[in-house]
Design a protein around this motif. Sequence first.
Motif, PDB file in Angstrom:
ATOM      1  N   ASP A 247       8.509 -57.608   7.260  1.00  0.00           N
ATOM      2  CA  ASP A 247       7.209 -58.407   7.565  1.00  0.00           C
ATOM      3  C   ASP A 247       6.153 -58.226   6.393  1.00  0.00           C
ATOM      4  O   ASP A 247       5.722 -56.996   6.177  1.00  0.00           O
ATOM      5  CB  ASP A 247       6.848 -57.930   8.987  1.00  0.00           C
ATOM      6  CG  ASP A 247       5.374 -58.853   9.091  1.00  0.00           C
ATOM      7  OD1 ASP A 247       5.064 -59.331   8.172  1.00  0.00           O
ATOM      8  OD2 ASP A 247       5.052 -58.621  10.175  1.00  0.00           O
ATOM      9  N   THR A 248       6.196 -58.932   5.453  1.00  0.00           N
ATOM     10  CA  THR A 248       5.404 -58.600   4.247  1.00  0.00           C
ATOM     11  C   THR A 248       3.857 -58.776   4.561  1.00  0.00           C
ATOM     12  O   THR A 248       3.298 -58.072   3.521  1.00  0.00           O
ATOM     13  CB  THR A 248       5.751 -59.717   3.264  1.00  0.00           C
ATOM     14  OG1 THR A 248       5.407 -61.093   3.799  1.00  0.00           O
ATOM     15  CG2 THR A 248       7.062 -59.809   2.593  1.00  0.00           C
ATOM     16  N   LYS A 249       3.532 -59.000   5.835  1.00  0.00           N
ATOM     17  CA  LYS A 249       2.164 -58.627   6.094  1.00  0.00           C
ATOM     18  C   LYS A 249       1.831 -57.411   6.658  1.00  0.00           C
ATOM     19  O   LYS A 249       0.574 -56.912   6.241  1.00  0.00           O
ATOM     20  CB  LYS A 249       1.623 -59.845   7.081  1.00  0.00           C
ATOM     21  CG  LYS A 249       1.553 -61.352   6.652  1.00  0.00           C
ATOM     22  CD  LYS A 249       1.176 -62.182   7.920  1.00  0.00           C
ATOM     23  CE  LYS A 249       1.177 -63.746   7.516  1.00  0.00           C
ATOM     24  NZ  LYS A 249       1.072 -64.527   8.501  1.00  0.00           N
ATOM     25  N   LYS A 250       2.865 -57.018   7.167  1.00  0.00           N
ATOM     26  CA  LYS A 250       2.553 -55.503   7.263  1.00  0.00           C
ATOM     27  C   LYS A 250       2.988 -54.638   6.373  1.00  0.00           C
ATOM     28  O   LYS A 250       2.211 -53.482   6.172  1.00  0.00           O
ATOM     29  CB  LYS A 250       3.671 -55.465   8.524  1.00  0.00           C
ATOM     30  CG  LYS A 250       3.629 -53.591   9.350  1.00  0.00           C
ATOM     31  CD  LYS A 250       4.631 -53.826  10.483  1.00  0.00           C
ATOM     32  CE  LYS A 250       4.201 -54.243  11.498  1.00  0.00           C
ATOM     33  NZ  LYS A 250       5.189 -54.009  12.778  1.00  0.00           N
TER      34      LYS A 250
ATOM     35  N   LYS B 264       2.956 -54.626   2.708  1.00  0.00           N
ATOM     36  CA  LYS B 264       2.596 -55.228   1.675  1.00  0.00           C
ATOM     37  C   LYS B 264       3.210 -54.824   0.239  1.00  0.00           C
ATOM     38  O   LYS B 264       3.277 -55.564  -0.490  1.00  0.00           O
ATOM     39  CB  LYS B 264       0.858 -54.834   1.535  1.00  0.00           C
ATOM     40  CG  LYS B 264       0.138 -55.718   2.412  1.00  0.00           C
ATOM     41  CD  LYS B 264      -1.198 -55.618   2.290  1.00  0.00           C
ATOM     42  CE  LYS B 264      -2.196 -56.387   3.254  1.00  0.00           C
ATOM     43  NZ  LYS B 264      -3.743 -56.067   3.298  1.00  0.00           N
TER      44      LYS B 264
END
Length: 203
Positions: A108-111, A113
């Motif tokens: 999850d690239t939002k979580k 970074k």
Amino acid sequence: MEKVTKGNSKKRLTEESEKIGSDKEEASSKEPELKKVKTTTSVPVNTKMPEKLEFHKPSGTVKLASWNVSGLKAALKKGYHTYVEAEDADILCLQETKVNEKEFNAIDTKKYKYHWWGFEEKKGYGGVAVFSKIEPISVAFGLSTHPTPEITKGRVITLEFKTLYYVAVYVPNAGEKLVRLKERVTWDEAMERYLRQLDEKKP
């Protein structure tokens, strides 16, 4: 007194022999049957993660997690995301990813970074990845202390933070019957030198 003759002596020996044989059979019949156990020397295969997982993270802490997935693409089909979401590590290291390109379905690239991948030259072999919620000061690939450092870039990723170094590693094994023992010894010596050099600067 019974008169002992050659004939009745032979008869008595036969009767005693039969009795002993009978006793042995009776004793063996009382012994529990041993069940045949199927043995194997193969490595255990991945099993699917439970559908529900719960982990506790104390407040004010940084959680580090390390997982040998033994093939990331296979792990993605066997509850990979269930574990990653439940563990909710601040920094997650994966070993033996066996991929040769970034697998963005794994994070999850939002979580997370910040993420880095190390690939082996040999397709479908080795590989490491690190996903972090915290931005490091610097990132390095491979073992600079190894005689051929370029072959280690798919196995070591070092993250430098303010108070420590985080070293993600997939260590090569010596192989069946230790056929690669020489290479493993070279690796171990290089790794020790590398870690000691880092430790002189910070833990």
